[in-house]
Design a protein around this motif. Structure first.
Motif, PDB file in Angstrom:
ATOM      1  N   LYS A  12       0.826  -1.193   0.000  1.00 40.44           N
ATOM      2  CA  LYS A  12       0.000   0.000   0.000  1.00 40.44           C
ATOM      3  C   LYS A  12       0.869   1.256   0.000  1.00 40.44           C
ATOM      4  CE  LYS A  12      -3.568  -2.436   2.633  1.00 40.44           C
ATOM      5  NZ  LYS A  12      -4.380  -2.453   3.888  1.00 40.44           N
ATOM      6  N   PRO A  13       0.289   2.407  -0.341  1.00 40.36           N
ATOM      7  CA  PRO A  13       1.051   3.661  -0.271  1.00 40.36           C
ATOM      8  C   PRO A  13       1.484   3.969   1.161  1.00 40.36           C
ATOM      9  CG  PRO A  13      -0.935   3.940  -1.602  1.00 40.36           C
ATOM     10  CD  PRO A  13      -1.050   2.603  -0.933  1.00 40.36           C
ATOM     11  N   ASN A  14       2.434   4.895   1.266  1.00 39.03           N
ATOM     12  CA  ASN A  14       2.945   5.349   2.568  1.00 39.03           C
ATOM     13  C   ASN A  14       3.585   4.217   3.359  1.00 39.03           C
ATOM     14  OD1 ASN A  14       1.994   8.037   2.143  1.00 39.03           O
ATOM     15  ND2 ASN A  14      -0.064   7.345   2.705  1.00 39.03           N
ATOM     16  N   PHE A  15       4.158   3.241   2.627  1.00 37.46           N
ATOM     17  CA  PHE A  15       4.924   2.153   3.248  1.00 37.46           C
ATOM     18  C   PHE A  15       4.074   1.344   4.227  1.00 37.46           C
ATOM     19  CE2 PHE A  15       7.704   5.964   2.717  1.00 37.46           C
ATOM     20  CZ  PHE A  15       8.247   5.568   1.509  1.00 37.46           C
ATOM     21  N   LYS A  16       2.862   1.012   3.798  1.00 37.63           N
ATOM     22  CA  LYS A  16       1.942   0.225   4.611  1.00 37.63           C
ATOM     23  C   LYS A  16       1.664  -1.124   3.955  1.00 37.63           C
ATOM     24  CE  LYS A  16       1.221   3.684   7.497  1.00 37.63           C
ATOM     25  NZ  LYS A  16       1.689   3.644   8.901  1.00 37.63           N
ATOM     26  N   GLY A  17       1.078  -2.014   4.712  1.00 37.70           N
ATOM     27  CA  GLY A  17       0.662  -3.306   4.199  1.00 37.70           C
ATOM     28  C   GLY A  17       1.777  -4.332   4.157  1.00 37.70           C
ATOM     29  N   GLU A  18       1.551  -5.384   3.358  1.00 39.33           N
ATOM     30  CA  GLU A  18       2.547  -6.441   3.224  1.00 39.33           C
ATOM     31  C   GLU A  18       3.832  -5.892   2.612  1.00 39.33           C
ATOM     32  OE1 GLU A  18       2.373  -9.622   4.177  1.00 39.33           O
ATOM     33  OE2 GLU A  18       0.423  -9.284   5.089  1.00 39.33           O
ATOM     34  N   LYS A  19       4.954  -6.580   2.904  1.00 40.63           N
ATOM     35  CA  LYS A  19       6.256  -6.132   2.418  1.00 40.63           C
ATOM     36  C   LYS A  19       6.991  -7.282   1.738  1.00 40.63           C
ATOM     37  CE  LYS A  19       7.190  -4.806   6.588  1.00 40.63           C
ATOM     38  NZ  LYS A  19       7.877  -4.316   7.803  1.00 40.63           N
TER      39      LYS A  19
END
Length: 256
Positions: A12-19
């Motif tokens: 997701k944007p802004n360095f969110k969610g799975e990586k």
């Protein structure tokens, strides 16, 4: 292919969610944040059983077209170079309680007496770590950056077990010619202008203070490190801010 850097892709944007962590080398990605096709097929079958998969038009059943899968990445971050020793601490209880287990390097089998380590909380003191539930790096890893993870949900798991761990080697100096030190200085960006080749320590190349110098340069606009690993200093006499220069090309001062 990516070389010389490590990157982290976020769902997701802004360095969110799975990586997903990308180390140096060739890496093939196929829809990294989409569910596997098997899950999509199962969901499609369930929708069909519930009467959601099609409708009758003129006495004939029309089946909805399967949506195209999309390769979506919400944000990208370059992993910061970190020359400190990687360190991860695993705690059996939440909020960093209990006797911790520390790793500072890769462990392909982190089990203790044949059992995975229970890690209800984790602290990453340095490095970018891949944490696997199974030994020998089986399964999909959790990518954990520097910081604290006080409970299993914080590091994205339901079962807080660790079977193997691996720190990405971020920023390790790349030296192919350690015995052949050679650095070329240019007084203008993009390797233009007056140049000077250096093979050994040079305490002052920008002023006339060193009488042994026959030529001097007013500035360092760009640098080519053709051999060895060098430390550059902001000021003459090995003073001021330091810059670690590994083999490669630095087209202007912002690069180093």
């Amino acid at each position: 292919m990516q070389t010389g850097q490590s990157w982290v892709l976020y769902e997701k944007p802004n360095f969110k969610g799975e990586k997903i962590a990308l180390d140096e080398g060739d890496i093939e990605l196929t829809y990294p944040f989409d569910p596997p096709e098997e899950e999509e097929e199962q969901q499609s079958q369930r929708n069909g059983e519930n009467g959601q998969n099609g409708q009758k038009v003129g006495g004939e059943e029309v089946v909805a077209a399967k949506p195209d899968r999309r390769f979506i990445i919400g944000s990208v971050r370059r992993a910061v170079r970190d020359y400190s020793v990687p360190e991860i601490s695993l705690f059996p209880e939440e909020n960093a309680e209990g006797k911790k287990v520390i790793f500072r390097d890769t462990s392909d089998d982190a089990r203790i007496f044949g059992f995975p380590i229970k890690a209800n909380s984790i602290i990453i003191n340095a490095g970018l770590w891949l944490v696997y539930a199974q030994p020998f790096f089986q399964g999909v890893p959790r990518v954990l950056e520097v910081g604290g993870f006080p409970n299993p949900a914080a590091w994205g798991v339901e079962q807080p077990y660790v079977g193997s761990v691996h720190p990405l080697k971020i920023g390790e100096p790349r030296v192919e010619k350690p015995g052949e030190p050679k650095l070329v200085l240019y007084d203008k960006p993009y390797f233009t202008g007056k140049s000077r080749v250096i093979y050994t320590n040079m305490r002052d190349f920008m002023t006339r203070m060193d009488r042994r110098q026959t030529a001097f340069m007013c500035s360092a606009g760009s640098i080519k490190v053709q051999g060895g690993c060098w430390v550059g200093y902001e000021k003459e006499g090995f003073r001021g801010h330091q810059y670690l220069l590994e083999e490669g090309e630095y087209h202007d001062w912002r690069v180093w």
